[in-house]
Design a protein around this motif. Sequence first.
Motif, PDB file in Angstrom:
ATOM      1  N   ALA A 170      -0.021  -6.565  -1.888  1.00 50.10           N
ATOM      2  CA  ALA A 170       0.335  -7.968  -2.557  1.00 50.10           C
ATOM      3  C   ALA A 170      -0.969  -8.502  -2.947  1.00 50.10           C
ATOM      4  CB  ALA A 170       1.090  -8.764  -1.617  1.00 50.10           C
ATOM      5  N   LEU A 171      -1.832  -8.717  -2.396  1.00 49.92           N
ATOM      6  CA  LEU A 171      -3.080  -9.481  -2.799  1.00 49.92           C
ATOM      7  C   LEU A 171      -3.890  -8.694  -3.996  1.00 49.92           C
ATOM      8  CD1 LEU A 171      -5.051 -10.626   0.668  1.00 49.92           C
ATOM      9  CD2 LEU A 171      -3.616 -11.765  -1.060  1.00 49.92           C
ATOM     10  N   ILE A 172      -3.775  -7.459  -3.722  1.00 50.82           N
ATOM     11  CA  ILE A 172      -4.413  -6.465  -4.996  1.00 50.82           C
ATOM     12  C   ILE A 172      -3.595  -6.750  -6.182  1.00 50.82           C
ATOM     13  CG2 ILE A 172      -4.740  -4.097  -5.694  1.00 50.82           C
ATOM     14  CD1 ILE A 172      -5.397  -3.314  -2.615  1.00 50.82           C
ATOM     15  N   ALA A 173      -2.382  -6.836  -6.096  1.00 53.59           N
ATOM     16  CA  ALA A 173      -1.521  -6.986  -7.154  1.00 53.59           C
ATOM     17  C   ALA A 173      -1.538  -8.311  -7.878  1.00 53.59           C
ATOM     18  CB  ALA A 173       0.094  -6.730  -6.813  1.00 53.59           C
ATOM     19  N   LEU A 174      -2.153  -9.327  -6.941  1.00 56.78           N
ATOM     20  CA  LEU A 174      -2.472 -10.639  -7.318  1.00 56.78           C
ATOM     21  C   LEU A 174      -3.830 -10.481  -8.379  1.00 56.78           C
ATOM     22  CD1 LEU A 174      -1.644 -13.477  -7.508  1.00 56.78           C
ATOM     23  CD2 LEU A 174      -2.829 -13.816  -5.218  1.00 56.78           C
ATOM     24  N   GLY A 175      -4.547  -9.503  -8.119  1.00 58.04           N
ATOM     25  CA  GLY A 175      -5.853  -9.529  -8.842  1.00 58.04           C
ATOM     26  C   GLY A 175      -7.112  -9.315  -7.962  1.00 58.04           C
ATOM     27  N   TYR A 176      -6.902  -9.503  -6.544  1.00 57.15           N
ATOM     28  CA  TYR A 176      -7.923  -9.295  -5.733  1.00 57.15           C
ATOM     29  C   TYR A 176      -8.542  -7.756  -5.669  1.00 57.15           C
ATOM     30  CZ  TYR A 176      -7.243 -13.975  -4.103  1.00 57.15           C
ATOM     31  OH  TYR A 176      -7.216 -15.439  -4.185  1.00 57.15           O
ATOM     32  N   LYS A 177     -10.109  -7.827  -5.553  1.00 60.29           N
ATOM     33  CA  LYS A 177     -10.347  -6.413  -5.456  1.00 60.29           C
ATOM     34  C   LYS A 177      -9.593  -5.864  -3.795  1.00 60.29           C
ATOM     35  CE  LYS A 177     -14.350  -7.319  -8.042  1.00 60.29           C
ATOM     36  NZ  LYS A 177     -15.908  -7.569  -8.303  1.00 60.29           N
ATOM     37  N   PRO A 178      -9.766  -4.624  -3.879  1.00 64.69           N
ATOM     38  CA  PRO A 178      -9.337  -4.006  -2.741  1.00 64.69           C
ATOM     39  C   PRO A 178      -9.888  -4.271  -1.430  1.00 64.69           C
ATOM     40  CG  PRO A 178      -9.231  -2.351  -4.230  1.00 64.69           C
ATOM     41  CD  PRO A 178      -9.895  -3.464  -5.125  1.00 64.69           C
TER      42      PRO A 178
END
Length: 210
Positions: A170-178
């Motif tokens: 979910a955080l990655i989908a939001l735009g945060y790096k893995p």
Amino acid sequence: MIGRIRGILIEKTPAQALVECAGLGYEVDIPYTTFFNLPENGEELVLHTHFVVREDAQSLYGFSSRLDRDLFRLLIKVNGVGPKLAAGILSGLDANQFIRCVEARDASALVKLPGVGKKTAERLLIEMADRIGQLEGQFTPGSANTTVNAGAPGAGTAAVHHPAEEAEAALIALGYKPQEASKAISRVAADGMSSQELIRLALRNMIPAS
């Protein structure tokens, strides 16, 4: 303009809800702050919506509160802020938190959001300072709640094998790096926590309250 939809929640993920209304299934893009407030699949819900029509796509954005929807409409009027970025902003900060940032001129909280650089944050503070007055009556100036919305009890999760994996996705989908997503989840993870609890706490740590 589709401004409101009431129907039965069929499926949900942190980024989208499928709502059946009058025999039709509407795919509604949602920010995480709305995901936390969704009921269980099969239950009725109401979403305040905004319909976006572009040459290459048509998207329906939905929000659990009218304040979030109305703020979204103001955000997409800011130069350089499109619907996806506006939804991303409202995934990291709910309407009250964002308004508090504007009131306090807190650019540091905004630049923590994916896609929001220093210049965009400064532009948001300048342009939104004159616009949040249009939301008068929906919030009390100077007293916006800065606590991240924990969501409705029993809010469900998407079908991923492990809550931590779903939260990271979910955080990655939001735009945060893995790497950022993994570290943020590992810092707050504890036995028995649901994915929405992990996302909520991770965002709280990544985006300091003003």
